[in-house]
Design a protein around this motif. Structure first.
Motif, short mmCIF file in Angstrom:
data_model
loop_
_atom_site.label_atom_id
_atom_site.label_comp_id
_atom_site.label_asym_id
_atom_site.label_seq_id
_atom_site.Cartn_x
_atom_site.Cartn_y
_atom_site.Cartn_z
N ARG A 1 -4.62 6.51 1.30
CA ARG A 1 -3.76 7.95 1.05
C ARG A 1 -3.37 8.58 2.72
NH1 ARG A 1 -2.14 8.51 -4.06
NH2 ARG A 1 -2.86 10.89 -3.71
N GLU A 2 -4.91 9.31 3.06
CA GLU A 2 -5.23 10.05 4.02
C GLU A 2 -3.56 9.54 5.32
OE1 GLU A 2 -7.86 12.69 6.45
OE2 GLU A 2 -8.51 11.55 5.33
N ARG A 3 -4.13 8.02 5.06
CA ARG A 3 -2.94 7.39 6.38
C ARG A 3 -1.73 7.77 6.07
NH1 ARG A 3 -5.01 3.16 10.22
NH2 ARG A 3 -6.98 4.31 9.77
N ILE A 4 -0.96 7.38 4.76
CA ILE A 4 0.03 7.64 4.24
C ILE A 4 0.60 8.20 4.71
CG2 ILE A 4 1.69 7.29 3.05
CD1 ILE A 4 -0.39 4.96 2.16
N ALA A 5 -0.30 9.79 4.35
CA ALA A 5 0.31 11.51 4.41
C ALA A 5 0.56 11.65 5.25
CB ALA A 5 -0.50 11.97 3.40
N LEU B 1 0.77 -1.31 -0.23
CA LEU B 1 0.24 0.42 0.09
C LEU B 1 0.89 1.30 -0.49
CD1 LEU B 1 -3.10 -1.52 2.30
CD2 LEU B 1 -3.43 -0.47 -0.01
N ARG B 2 1.77 1.38 0.68
CA ARG B 2 2.96 2.42 0.78
C ARG B 2 3.45 2.74 -0.38
NH1 ARG B 2 5.17 3.50 6.83
NH2 ARG B 2 5.79 5.02 5.86
N ALA B 3 4.14 1.21 -1.05
CA ALA B 3 4.74 1.59 -2.43
C ALA B 3 3.61 1.98 -4.13
CB ALA B 3 5.51 0.06 -2.80
N GLY C 1 9.35 6.65 9.28
CA GLY C 1 9.57 5.49 10.11
C GLY C 1 8.79 4.89 10.72
N GLU C 2 7.10 5.99 10.64
CA GLU C 2 6.35 4.87 11.80
C GLU C 2 5.80 4.40 10.90
OE1 GLU C 2 2.03 7.18 13.34
OE2 GLU C 2 3.47 8.19 12.35
N PRO C 3 5.43 3.38 11.44
CA PRO C 3 4.49 1.96 10.50
C PRO C 3 3.49 2.71 10.27
CG PRO C 3 4.29 1.56 12.84
CD PRO C 3 5.37 3.19 12.51
N LEU C 4 2.57 1.95 8.76
CA LEU C 4 1.14 2.26 8.45
C LEU C 4 0.46 0.80 9.17
CD1 LEU C 4 -0.92 3.22 6.90
CD2 LEU C 4 -0.30 1.29 4.46
N VAL C 5 -0.69 1.47 9.72
CA VAL C 5 -1.88 0.60 10.55
C VAL C 5 -2.59 0.30 9.72
CG1 VAL C 5 -3.33 0.34 12.41
CG2 VAL C 5 -1.47 1.92 13.15
#
Length: 323
Positions: A251-255, A232-234, A260-264
């Protein structure tokens, strides 16, 4: 759906020494195709594809995909020609741009990515058909190059495509189209429509699928959660994510993530972008993807350290009920 439409993806999470046993088991269990995913910097795609072909007898095996920037097409054509002569009728290769982050790490990002893909595809087709190539493209130069041992049966040449322009280009020329992991049913349907060409039959579509099966649905989800987050990040900028009903939220969560913070990764995201759950749930999701327009599915099985048991479970408890 029969087992010939379900394949297995090997690649970055499979130690090279385990490819032989995994491929042989997949063929014995009746999986219809094998793919090797070249991810930098894990295991080389051509060495991996060679192991898959050598370990099996009849199942087709594909390279999915080779970046048009990391492998000069003349060298790639030479390697594919050799494999096609040794294993006639069993070799396919998908080419595409590849992961932008890895290309930037090597200083190989082209100014015109889609042009690089289509030009390289054309050169590969010519070389594998025995022609001499004497021209410069936007990314490579060919000064009278001809293969000394072209294959009698050239391999299938596929294109890995994500966004609309690439899907349309692939639909016009490729022997098949390879869709990345994260391809949910709505995206597959959209991609099928975009790849249709007016002047030729639609090429087959294979979609890679992050997959895990367990009697405990949450255990299966946990097996793929990290991989879903990575991809998802890539791919958050591509149609794989933006076409999804969860795209805006992802996209909002990733932004909002700090360095270094992990994506939930939410369970609902896993249910959209992967196939994970009980045998019945996995069966239903595979059928959905097929109904949406995927001619075949390449299962990337998790957890990777339980590849053999996942293969056996899919074969025993999922595939017999999807025929």
């Amino acid at each position: 759906m029969d087992t010939s439409n379900i394949g297995v993806v090997f690649g970055s999470l499979t130690p090279p020494e385990e490819l032989t046993g995994g491929a042989a088991l997949a063929e014995r269990l009746g999986f219809g195709e094998l793919w090797f995913s070249e991810d930098c910097f894990f295991t080389g795609g051509l060495s991996g594809l060679t192991r898959l072909l050598a370990a099996t007898r009849t199942v087709p095996a594909g390279l999915g995909l080779a970046s048009v920037m990391t492998r000069h097409p003349a060298i790639l054509a030479m390697e594919l020609a050799g494999l096609s002569r040794i294993h006639p009728g069993r070799v396919r290769a998908a080419v595409g741009l590849g992961n932008g982050h890895w290309l930037r790490q090597m200083g190989l990002m082209p100014e015109r990515p889609l042009t690089a893909v289509t030009e390289t595809f054309g050169v590969l087709r010519e070389l594998l058909n025995g022609a001499a190539v004497d021209r410069r493209t936007s990314t490579h130069e060919f000064a009278g190059i001809r293969l000394e041992f072209p294959p009698e049966r050239p391999p299938e040449l596929w294109i890995g495509a994500v966004n609309e322009r690439a899907l349309r280009a692939a639909g016009a020329v490729a022997d098949g189209i390879l869709l990345s992991v994260l391809a949910g049913p709505s995206y597959v349907s959209w991609a099928r429509e975009r790849s249709a060409a007016a002047d030729r039959p639609a090429p087959p579509i294979t979609a890679f699928v992050l997959a895990s099966v367990s009697d405990d649905e949450q255990v299966a989800r946990e097996s793929v959660r990290e991989a879903v987050g990575f991809f998802l990040r890539a791919e958050s900028h591509t149609a794989l994510v933006t076409r999804s009903k969860h795209g805006a939220e992802v996209r909002e969560r990733i932004a909002g993530l700090a360095d270094g913070e992990p994506l939930v990764v939410e369970d609902a995201w896993i249910d959209e972008f992967a196939v994970a759950g009980t045998p019945g749930r996995v069966r239903d999701r595979l059928l959905e993807l097929r109904a949406a327009g995927a001619d075949s599915l390449g299962l990337w099985l998790f957890p990777p350290e339980r590849l053999a048991s996942q293969l056996q479970r899919i074969a025993d408890d999922v595939l017999p009920s999807t025929a």
